[in-house]
Design an enzyme around this catalytic site. Structure first.
Site, PDB file in Angstrom:
ATOM      1  N   LYS A   1       1.821   5.942 -14.775  1.00 43.84           N
ATOM      2  CA  LYS A   1       0.764   5.380 -13.929  1.00 43.84           C
ATOM      3  C   LYS A   1      -0.044   6.504 -13.269  1.00 43.84           C
ATOM      4  O   LYS A   1      -1.271   6.505 -13.300  1.00 43.84           O
ATOM      5  CB  LYS A   1       1.391   4.456 -12.875  1.00 43.84           C
TER       6      LYS A   1
ATOM      7  N   LYS B   1     -17.658   0.623  -6.365  1.00 42.59           N
ATOM      8  CA  LYS B   1     -18.167   0.304  -7.707  1.00 42.59           C
ATOM      9  C   LYS B   1     -18.714  -1.113  -7.642  1.00 42.59           C
ATOM     10  O   LYS B   1     -18.532  -1.794  -6.618  1.00 42.59           O
ATOM     11  CB  LYS B   1     -17.066   0.441  -8.769  1.00 42.59           C
TER      12      LYS B   1
ATOM     13  N   ASN C   1       0.819  -1.213   0.000  1.00 43.12           N
ATOM     14  CA  ASN C   1       0.000   0.000   0.000  1.00 43.12           C
ATOM     15  C   ASN C   1       0.858   1.270   0.000  1.00 43.12           C
ATOM     16  O   ASN C   1       1.916   1.309   0.630  1.00 43.12           O
ATOM     17  CB  ASN C   1      -0.961  -0.007   1.190  1.00 43.12           C
TER      18      ASN C   1
ATOM     19  N   LEU D   1      -4.868  -2.635 -13.650  1.00 43.92           N
ATOM     20  CA  LEU D   1      -6.148  -3.338 -13.514  1.00 43.92           C
ATOM     21  C   LEU D   1      -7.154  -2.462 -12.776  1.00 43.92           C
ATOM     22  O   LEU D   1      -6.785  -1.632 -11.954  1.00 43.92           O
ATOM     23  CB  LEU D   1      -5.965  -4.666 -12.763  1.00 43.92           C
ATOM     24  N   ALA D   2      -8.423  -2.646 -13.088  1.00 47.71           N
ATOM     25  CA  ALA D   2      -9.490  -1.992 -12.329  1.00 47.71           C
ATOM     26  C   ALA D   2     -10.202  -3.071 -11.520  1.00 47.71           C
ATOM     27  O   ALA D   2     -10.361  -4.210 -11.985  1.00 47.71           O
ATOM     28  CB  ALA D   2     -10.472  -1.299 -13.270  1.00 47.71           C
TER      29      ALA D   2
ATOM     30  N   GLU E   1       0.672  -1.278 -12.260  1.00 44.20           N
ATOM     31  CA  GLU E   1      -0.485  -2.117 -12.586  1.00 44.20           C
ATOM     32  C   GLU E   1      -1.665  -1.233 -12.991  1.00 44.20           C
ATOM     33  O   GLU E   1      -1.955  -0.245 -12.339  1.00 44.20           O
ATOM     34  CB  GLU E   1      -0.844  -2.977 -11.366  1.00 44.20           C
TER      35      GLU E   1
ATOM     36  N   CYS F   1      -7.430   4.648  -5.201  1.00 44.46           N
ATOM     37  CA  CYS F   1      -6.307   5.208  -5.958  1.00 44.46           C
ATOM     38  C   CYS F   1      -6.519   6.557  -6.629  1.00 44.46           C
ATOM     39  O   CYS F   1      -5.597   7.371  -6.644  1.00 44.46           O
ATOM     40  CB  CYS F   1      -5.859   4.188  -6.990  1.00 44.46           C
TER      41      CYS F   1
ATOM     42  N   THR G   1      -0.288   9.495 -14.304  1.00 41.39           N
ATOM     43  CA  THR G   1      -0.959  10.251 -15.370  1.00 41.39           C
ATOM     44  C   THR G   1      -2.213   9.526 -15.849  1.00 41.39           C
ATOM     45  O   THR G   1      -3.255  10.157 -16.072  1.00 41.39           O
ATOM     46  CB  THR G   1       0.018  10.469 -16.545  1.00 41.39           C
TER      47      THR G   1
HETATM   48  P1  NAD Z   1      -3.792  -3.420  -0.287  1.00 41.80           P
HETATM   49  O1  NAD Z   1      -3.829  -2.533   0.892  1.00 41.80           O
HETATM   50  O2  NAD Z   1      -4.994  -4.209  -0.677  1.00 41.80           O
HETATM   51  O3  NAD Z   1      -2.598  -4.476  -0.110  1.00 41.80           O
HETATM   52  C1  NAD Z   1      -1.321  -4.131   0.331  1.00 41.80           C
HETATM   53  C2  NAD Z   1      -0.817  -5.259   1.235  1.00 41.80           C
HETATM   54  O4  NAD Z   1       0.563  -5.029   1.510  1.00 41.80           O
HETATM   55  C3  NAD Z   1      -1.525  -5.329   2.594  1.00 41.80           C
HETATM   56  O5  NAD Z   1      -2.131  -6.596   2.741  1.00 41.80           O
HETATM   57  C4  NAD Z   1      -0.383  -5.112   3.609  1.00 41.80           C
HETATM   58  O6  NAD Z   1      -0.525  -5.880   4.795  1.00 41.80           O
HETATM   59  C5  NAD Z   1       0.823  -5.563   2.808  1.00 41.80           C
HETATM   60  N1  NAD Z   1       2.109  -5.080   3.327  1.00 41.80           N
HETATM   61  C6  NAD Z   1       2.428  -3.834   3.753  1.00 41.80           C
HETATM   62  N2  NAD Z   1       3.720  -3.799   4.129  1.00 41.80           N
HETATM   63  C7  NAD Z   1       4.237  -5.027   3.918  1.00 41.80           C
HETATM   64  C8  NAD Z   1       5.527  -5.606   4.118  1.00 41.80           C
HETATM   65  N3  NAD Z   1       6.556  -4.893   4.574  1.00 41.80           N
HETATM   66  N4  NAD Z   1       5.687  -6.903   3.799  1.00 41.80           N
HETATM   67  C9  NAD Z   1       4.655  -7.645   3.323  1.00 41.80           C
HETATM   68  N5  NAD Z   1       3.415  -7.149   3.111  1.00 41.80           N
HETATM   69  C10 NAD Z   1       3.215  -5.857   3.416  1.00 41.80           C
HETATM   70  O7  NAD Z   1      -3.312  -2.492  -1.499  1.00 41.80           O
HETATM   71  P2  NAD Z   1      -3.632  -2.704  -3.063  1.00 41.80           P
HETATM   72  O8  NAD Z   1      -4.982  -2.187  -3.385  1.00 41.80           O
HETATM   73  O9  NAD Z   1      -3.246  -4.088  -3.475  1.00 41.80           O
HETATM   74  O10 NAD Z   1      -2.596  -1.657  -3.692  1.00 41.80           O
HETATM   75  C11 NAD Z   1      -1.207  -1.895  -3.679  1.00 41.80           C
HETATM   76  C12 NAD Z   1      -0.536  -0.883  -4.588  1.00 41.80           C
HETATM   77  O11 NAD Z   1      -1.002  -1.063  -5.931  1.00 41.80           O
HETATM   78  C13 NAD Z   1      -0.819   0.581  -4.243  1.00 41.80           C
HETATM   79  O12 NAD Z   1       0.335   1.336  -4.514  1.00 41.80           O
HETATM   80  C14 NAD Z   1      -1.926   0.959  -5.203  1.00 41.80           C
HETATM   81  O13 NAD Z   1      -1.902   2.339  -5.499  1.00 41.80           O
HETATM   82  C15 NAD Z   1      -1.561   0.155  -6.435  1.00 41.80           C
HETATM   83  N6  NAD Z   1      -2.690  -0.195  -7.315  1.00 41.80           N
HETATM   84  C16 NAD Z   1      -3.872  -0.611  -6.778  1.00 41.80           C
HETATM   85  C17 NAD Z   1      -4.921  -1.000  -7.636  1.00 41.80           C
HETATM   86  C18 NAD Z   1      -6.236  -1.484  -7.097  1.00 41.80           C
HETATM   87  O14 NAD Z   1      -7.140  -1.707  -7.897  1.00 41.80           O
HETATM   88  N7  NAD Z   1      -6.420  -1.665  -5.815  1.00 41.80           N
HETATM   89  C19 NAD Z   1      -4.722  -0.983  -9.019  1.00 41.80           C
HETATM   90  C20 NAD Z   1      -3.490  -0.567  -9.521  1.00 41.80           C
HETATM   91  C21 NAD Z   1      -2.481  -0.184  -8.651  1.00 41.80           C
HETATM   92  C1  UGA Z   2      -8.790   2.613 -11.474  1.00 45.74           C
HETATM   93  C2  UGA Z   2      -8.271   2.562 -12.911  1.00 45.74           C
HETATM   94  O1  UGA Z   2      -9.366   2.360 -13.797  1.00 45.74           O
HETATM   95  C3  UGA Z   2      -7.262   1.440 -13.076  1.00 45.74           C
HETATM   96  O2  UGA Z   2      -6.703   1.470 -14.385  1.00 45.74           O
HETATM   97  C4  UGA Z   2      -6.150   1.612 -12.040  1.00 45.74           C
HETATM   98  O3  UGA Z   2      -5.234   0.538 -12.135  1.00 45.74           O
HETATM   99  C5  UGA Z   2      -6.743   1.654 -10.655  1.00 45.74           C
HETATM  100  O4  UGA Z   2      -7.704   2.734 -10.580  1.00 45.74           O
HETATM  101  C6  UGA Z   2      -5.747   1.921  -9.588  1.00 45.74           C
HETATM  102  O5  UGA Z   2      -4.679   2.444  -9.848  1.00 45.74           O
HETATM  103  O6  UGA Z   2      -6.113   1.606  -8.459  1.00 45.74           O
HETATM  104  P1  UGA Z   2     -10.601   1.279 -10.068  1.00 45.74           P
HETATM  105  O7  UGA Z   2     -10.468   2.432  -9.138  1.00 45.74           O
HETATM  106  O8  UGA Z   2     -10.477  -0.087  -9.538  1.00 45.74           O
HETATM  107  O9  UGA Z   2      -9.504   1.414 -11.232  1.00 45.74           O
HETATM  108  O10 UGA Z   2     -12.012   1.359 -10.812  1.00 45.74           O
HETATM  109  P2  UGA Z   2     -12.597   2.293 -11.964  1.00 45.74           P
HETATM  110  O11 UGA Z   2     -13.416   1.474 -12.863  1.00 45.74           O
HETATM  111  O12 UGA Z   2     -11.540   3.127 -12.589  1.00 45.74           O
HETATM  112  O13 UGA Z   2     -13.583   3.248 -11.157  1.00 45.74           O
HETATM  113  C7  UGA Z   2     -13.096   4.244 -10.272  1.00 45.74           C
HETATM  114  C8  UGA Z   2     -14.266   5.086  -9.778  1.00 45.74           C
HETATM  115  O14 UGA Z   2     -14.774   5.911 -10.824  1.00 45.74           O
HETATM  116  C9  UGA Z   2     -15.453   4.263  -9.280  1.00 45.74           C
HETATM  117  O15 UGA Z   2     -16.008   4.871  -8.130  1.00 45.74           O
HETATM  118  C10 UGA Z   2     -16.433   4.311 -10.439  1.00 45.74           C
HETATM  119  O16 UGA Z   2     -17.765   4.143 -10.049  1.00 45.74           O
HETATM  120  C11 UGA Z   2     -16.166   5.711 -10.965  1.00 45.74           C
HETATM  121  N1  UGA Z   2     -16.525   5.855 -12.392  1.00 45.74           N
HETATM  122  C12 UGA Z   2     -15.841   5.190 -13.347  1.00 45.74           C
HETATM  123  C13 UGA Z   2     -17.578   6.709 -12.733  1.00 45.74           C
HETATM  124  O17 UGA Z   2     -18.221   7.332 -11.861  1.00 45.74           O
HETATM  125  N2  UGA Z   2     -17.890   6.844 -14.058  1.00 45.74           N
HETATM  126  C14 UGA Z   2     -17.221   6.179 -15.045  1.00 45.74           C
HETATM  127  O18 UGA Z   2     -17.587   6.363 -16.243  1.00 45.74           O
HETATM  128  C15 UGA Z   2     -16.170   5.334 -14.668  1.00 45.74           C
END
Ligand code: NAD
Ligand code: UGA
Length: 464
Positions: free
Chosen positions: A225, A344, A95, A172-173, A170, A281, A227
């Site tokens: 990312k 969502k 995180n 992914l959504a 990453e 995010c 951006t």
């Molecule tokens: P998350 O909070 O779900 O998971 C992070 C995990 O890391 C937690 O389980 C935590 O306990 C663990 N952790 C922390 N410190 C640690 C350590 N020292 N050793 C081992 N484990 C440790 O977070 P997430 O949603 O998976 O996001 C992770 C990163 O990816 C963030 O930077 C986020 O911005 C990015 N990201 C998230 C998404 C998403 O959809 N959630 C998409 C793209 C990118």
């Molecule tokens: C978003 C990006 O789409 C991913 O590419 C990125 O990896 C991720 O953030 C991240 O870095 O965590 P996520 O937040 O999982 O993914 O979901 P989205 O589908 O992007 O939706 C984000 C928010 O915008 C939600 O609350 C959704 O309801 C809202 N949204 C999305 C709208 O209100 N309108 C839309 O047309 C699209």
């Protein structure tokens, strides 16, 4: 010379990114042992649960992917040092939330978990290790990671160890994570070490077409990312701003979105008006961008991006205000049903969900909330609202189905676009509500005609 193949991967962080991403890599690369580690033993236990409905992350299709590889070449463990020591490649997928105190509080990313991981990798790694930034990070974080790793290139037993650092953000959504990982628009890898870069590209090339694997320098990759998320969030704020203007003028935001979306330069996706964006995010990454711009003296650029977040806060707040206004300027003692609590559809994640802000504002006004969400637990709702089910005049409870949630309610708010709400039986809903009864559809997802015919008054986001 081709780089030696990667045989063993360690991923630090078993969250929404680490878990699904590693499950898909393990599925496509059976010859690679993939170990996902976390400090949170409860989370690891849930990943190892025999019952796949107990996985800590809800994502359509994830259970099947995990079932194919878990125990074969996909492992979940709390033995962090051992997993690092045996890995050729370590992903940092922890995180990176917004700092809550100190310099940059409220904007800068808190990098304490990334730094702790990097130090642990520096300590526990053996031989040559490729370290991959998977977390979303401020541009130039790889410099810090490299500096910490370089300071420890001598093992305790005197053998040399070495590191290469890559950025592989990453995209992914949530809700579509498996489809996004299986068929990504692109995989982005930034780095200076060509061998390391090709080793990681080689893993993705097991299932991703080569033209979709983009290679850049480290800083471009890190900044791309932030951006991408800023551009996506900007579209949501843009359409939400136009939704308010539609409501004031008699236009319909769905028609406007459709009309502008047919322009191939604009494109039709990400133009759905709603209660404001949520998720862990968008806000965090834009605020981080704002902080970076200020750090580099780009005040106008910082102010430009800050507006995307301000507009989003305004959108979330105006929904609660509007509900109070329509209910004769008071919701004190009134039951209000909230349908959906996740940020969502198709996820159990509530981080920064607009439902939280809206629920808190309504509780502040003394409302009695009845909340239904098919995947969010009562414990999670309590953590998010920060108050027990009964607190002074206001109260909240969780209902087990949408019609039960509406029992005795003056209004029902749709806050998450779960499929369940497209085909609600509005006659059944209406029959249990108190008159006059309102539907506030913040996702423009309900069958409006059916709700009107059932005797409800209907407000739909963006409809004049
Ligand atoms: P998350 O909070 O779900 O998971 C992070 C995990 O890391 C937690 O389980 C935590 O306990 C663990 N952790 C922390 N410190 C640690 C350590 N020292 N050793 C081992 N484990 C440790 O977070 P997430 O949603 O998976 O996001 C992770 C990163 O990816 C963030 O930077 C986020 O911005 C990015 N990201 C998230 C998404 C998403 O959809 N959630 C998409 C793209 C990118
Ligand atoms: C978003 C990006 O789409 C991913 O590419 C990125 O990896 C991720 O953030 C991240 O870095 O965590 P996520 O937040 O999982 O993914 O979901 P989205 O589908 O992007 O939706 C984000 C928010 O915008 C939600 O609350 C959704 O309801 C809202 N949204 C999305 C709208 O209100 N309108 C839309 O047309 C699209």
């Amino acid at each position: 010379m081709t780089p030696p193949p990667v045989r063993s991967i360690c991923c630090m962080g078993a969250g929404y990114v680490g878990g699904p991403t590693m499950a898909v890599i393990a599925d496509h690369c059976p010859e690679i042992q993939v170990t996902v580690v976390d400090l949170n033993a409860e989370r690891i236990a849930a990943w190892n649960a025999p019952d796949l409905t107990c996985l800590p992350v809800y994502e359509p299709g994830l259970d099947a992917v995990v079932a194919r590889s878990r125990g074969r070449n996909l492992h979940f463990s709390t033995e962090v040092d051992a997993a690092i020591a045996s890995a050729d490649m370590v992903f940092l997928s922890v995180n990176t939330p917004t700092k809550t105190r100190g310099v940059g509080a409220g904007q800068a990313s808190d990098l304490r978990w990334i730094e702790a991981c990097t130090r642990q990798v520096a300590e526990a790694a053996q031989g040559h290790t490729i370290v991959v930034e998977k977390s979303t990070l401020p541009v130039r974080t790889a410099e810090t990671v490299q500096t910490i790793l370089s300071a420890s290139q001598q093992s305790g037993d005197g053998t040399a160890k070495s590191f290469s650092v890559l950025s592989n953000p990453e995209f992914l959504a949530e809700g579509t994570a498996i489809a996004d990982l299986e068929s990504p628009d692109r995989v982005l890898i930034g780095g200076q070490d060509a061998d390391a870069l090709e080793a990681l590209a080689g893993i993705y090339s097991q299932w991703v077409p080569s033209e979709r694997i983009l290679r850049t320098n480290l800083w471009s990759s890190e900044l791309s990312k932030l951006t991408a998320n800023a551009f996506l969030a900007q579209r949501v704020s843009s359409i939400n701003s136009i939704a308010a203007l539609c409501e004031a003028t008699g236009a319909d935001v769905k028609e406007v979105a459709c009309a502008i979306g047919t322009d191939s330069r604009i494109g039709s996706r990400f133009l759905k008006s709603g209660p404001g964006f949520g998720g862990s995010c968008f806000q965090k990454d834009i605020l981080n961008l704002v902080y970076l711009c200020r750090h580099y003296g780009l005040v106008e650029v910082a102010e430009y991006w800050e507006q995307v977040v301000s507009l989003n806060n305004w959108q979330q707040r105006r929904i609660a205000k509007l509900v109070v206004q329509r209910l004769f300027n008071t919701v004190a003692g009134k039951t209000i049903a909230l349908l959906g609590f996740a940020f969502k559809a198709d996820t159990n994640d509530t981080r920064e969900s607009p439902a939280i802000r809206i629920a808190k504002d309504l509780l502040e006004e003394g409302a009695q909330l009845s909340i239904f969400d098919p995947k969010v637990s009562t414990e999670q709702i309590q953590r998010d609202l920060g108050v027990p089910p009964t607190d002074g005049d206001s109260s909240w409870k969780q209902a087990t189905d949408p019609v039960l949630a509406c029992q005795g309610a003056d209004a029902v708010l749709i806050l998450t676009e779960w499929n369940h709400f497209n085909s609600l039986d509005w006659k059944a809903v209406s029959s249990v509500m108190r008159r006059p009864a309102w539907l506030f559809d913040t996702r423009a997802t309900a069958d409006k005609q059916a709700a009107l015919s059932a005797g409800l008054q209907v407000w739909t986001v963006g409809e004049g």
